[in-house]
Design a protein around this motif. Sequence first.
Motif, PDB file in Angstrom:
ATOM      1  N   ASN A 291      35.656  -2.676   1.840  1.00  0.00           N
ATOM      2  CA  ASN A 291      35.242  -3.522   1.441  1.00  0.00           C
ATOM      3  C   ASN A 291      35.075  -4.934   2.214  1.00  0.00           C
ATOM      4  N   HIS A 292      36.534  -5.249   2.722  1.00  0.00           N
ATOM      5  CA  HIS A 292      36.757  -6.688   3.055  1.00  0.00           C
ATOM      6  C   HIS A 292      36.054  -6.420   4.800  1.00  0.00           C
ATOM      7  N   HIS A 293      35.876  -5.486   5.595  1.00  0.00           N
ATOM      8  CA  HIS A 293      35.644  -5.768   6.765  1.00  0.00           C
ATOM      9  C   HIS A 293      34.479  -4.965   6.692  1.00  0.00           C
TER      10      HIS A 293
ATOM     11  N   MET B  93      32.242  -5.064   3.945  1.00  0.00           N
ATOM     12  CA  MET B  93      31.097  -6.499   3.101  1.00  0.00           C
ATOM     13  C   MET B  93      32.133  -7.570   2.889  1.00  0.00           C
ATOM     14  N   GLY B  94      32.896  -8.023   3.462  1.00  0.00           N
ATOM     15  CA  GLY B  94      33.233  -9.326   3.804  1.00  0.00           C
ATOM     16  C   GLY B  94      33.783  -9.878   2.716  1.00  0.00           C
ATOM     17  N   ASP B  95      34.270  -9.078   1.432  1.00  0.00           N
ATOM     18  CA  ASP B  95      35.408  -9.069   0.438  1.00  0.00           C
ATOM     19  C   ASP B  95      36.116  -8.115  -0.577  1.00  0.00           C
ATOM     20  N   TRP B  96      36.839  -8.122  -0.338  1.00  0.00           N
ATOM     21  CA  TRP B  96      38.079  -7.022  -0.443  1.00  0.00           C
ATOM     22  C   TRP B  96      37.838  -6.079  -2.106  1.00  0.00           C
ATOM     23  N   LEU B  97      37.307  -6.971  -3.078  1.00  0.00           N
ATOM     24  CA  LEU B  97      36.968  -6.429  -4.674  1.00  0.00           C
ATOM     25  C   LEU B  97      34.966  -6.865  -4.587  1.00  0.00           C
ATOM     26  N   ASP B  98      34.855  -7.164  -3.404  1.00  0.00           N
ATOM     27  CA  ASP B  98      33.228  -6.743  -3.506  1.00  0.00           C
ATOM     28  C   ASP B  98      32.261  -5.428  -4.290  1.00  0.00           C
TER      29      ASP B  98
ATOM     30  N   ARG C 129      32.949  -7.482  -7.891  1.00  0.00           N
ATOM     31  CA  ARG C 129      32.084  -8.720  -8.174  1.00  0.00           C
ATOM     32  C   ARG C 129      31.429  -9.153  -6.592  1.00  0.00           C
ATOM     33  N   GLY C 130      31.168  -8.322  -6.564  1.00  0.00           N
ATOM     34  CA  GLY C 130      29.291  -8.109  -5.446  1.00  0.00           C
ATOM     35  C   GLY C 130      28.420  -8.412  -6.075  1.00  0.00           C
TER      36      GLY C 130
ATOM     37  N   SER D   2      27.446  -5.035  -7.594  1.00  0.00           N
ATOM     38  CA  SER D   2      28.707  -3.981  -8.360  1.00  0.00           C
ATOM     39  C   SER D   2      27.844  -4.102 -10.384  1.00  0.00           C
TER      40      SER D   2
END
Length: 567
Positions: free
Chosen positions: A254-256, A258-263, A266-267, A270
């Motif tokens: 998700n971090h790599h 989607m740019g957010d490790w909790l995408d 909270r993306g 979601s």
Amino acid sequence: MRAGRRAGEVPPFDWGALRPVARGEVFIVFMAGVVLAFFATLVCYAKGYTLLYGDAVAHLAIARRIVDARYPGLDQLGGVWLPLPHLLMVPFVQKMVWWQSGLGGAPMCILSYAASVAGVWRLARRMMTVRWALVAATFYALNANLLFLASTAMTETLFLALLVWTVVATVEAITALRAGNARVAQRWMLWAGVLILGQVFTRYDGWIVGAVVWCCLAWELWRSGEVLRRRLLPMFAVFTVLCVAGPAVWFWFNHHFMGDWLDFMRGPYSAKAIERKTAPPGQHYRGWLNPGWALLFYTRTAQVDASVWETGWVVMVAALSGLWVSVRKPMSESRDMGHPDKIRTPYFSTGWLLWLPLPFYVYSVAYGSVPIFIPQLWPHSYYNARYGMELLPALCIYAVLIADRGDAWLRSRTEGWARVAARLAQPVAMLLCVANCIGMMYRVPLVLKEGIVNATTRVPFEHAIAMTMEQMPLEAPVMMYTSAHVGAVQVAGRTLRSMVSEQDYDSWQKALKAPAANAAYVVAIAGDPVDAAVKEHPEGLTELEVICTTGQPCARIYQSTEFPSKR
């Protein structure tokens, strides 16, 4: 009757019957499950049920775009739905006809269904007598909702198979630990880690199951002797790495990408974001921040999923009674086995792991923006009814467990009626399993009904768009926001690499700024990003058709007058 036992006294459970289950009988049950699921798939395909769920269409599309996209690869997995089901479908959705028909998900679902049936048989076989274990496996296998899910590209059957076999692996590892058998404990501990990794990459329920199983095995390892503990620590370290690897890899993914490790939490795709979009402003579904209502919704859903009409109440009460008996009275005098004291079998003390979906979904409904709607409760609609299926193994095994104990009580009686009742109880229970399946199919099972209801407006809309898309050249780039209605592309038989969509960030951003210059055709659905882009940059676009169907926003089809000159 053994000397010294009073009339009417329930005999001690025959722990000697809990011998290891023969591998051959598990394989036979597995193959029977394959045959049953195969015929269920044929029936559902013939009736057009395989693509009723929008989620099934989306799962197939995700698997397809891994190999069929402008820039194919694992980054096409997205950041919300977990990847294992899509990876398992990739070999089958590459064939266009399998993707279009929805059969690309059938191999995974059929084998998962069969594996879960075999796992239920093994669990039941170790917790009750053979004849009642057959009832538990039959009750599970003939669940009409489960047979439907075995035919469509959803994740429930895969998760149920992994859940059941994780419980098997856990209790077998604990059994070996308590017996001091390091070699067997190592093997089952490794299997438990692999199965937990599979769960973590299938559904978020598996994250909780993995954490609880790790705690159970850690506790048992700590309680074992120092010599055994030293021998098992390396394998326990491997098991721990497998448990942690799944969440860690998903955070990194998700971090790599989607740019957010909790995408996934909270993306824009979601559960929380979807609930905000669908709920009326300032309002929430019943059960929000209310664990009591959440418990009612989930248990009611599980009951209706498990049994026809209102008989689910009986199944739930029986299952809770079976759980109570297994927790409160799991011990028996074992003098016949040569042991002077009482023993506790791990199949009773650890089988409660099957109930873990219950607290998970109660929390998810109350605090995780995951509504569940069923027609039996207000607002009397259909949404996420399939989540109740996660509790099916627990209901089947523990409901039949109490019946097994009742059968033992009847056999201990001396009255003639008790002997007759004991002789008839198991055959009658088998007939009830068959009648339950027939009754569920006659009334249309809840999970299937949800798919039918929610496809009523979506499917005609996507077919109407697909009819127009079929007239476009197959290799002509078509701009469309595919997250909501990728089924139109699927029905039209177009490759995903021919689509200019949000799945390729760079070309998508260019197309949003100049639709006519970056696509030969544009499909704009009212309210989506393409519609906004067309309104902002209408130059070079000629409207060809307007498609409006009941219950769906209108779609406008445009042809570019600029794109051919750019080629």
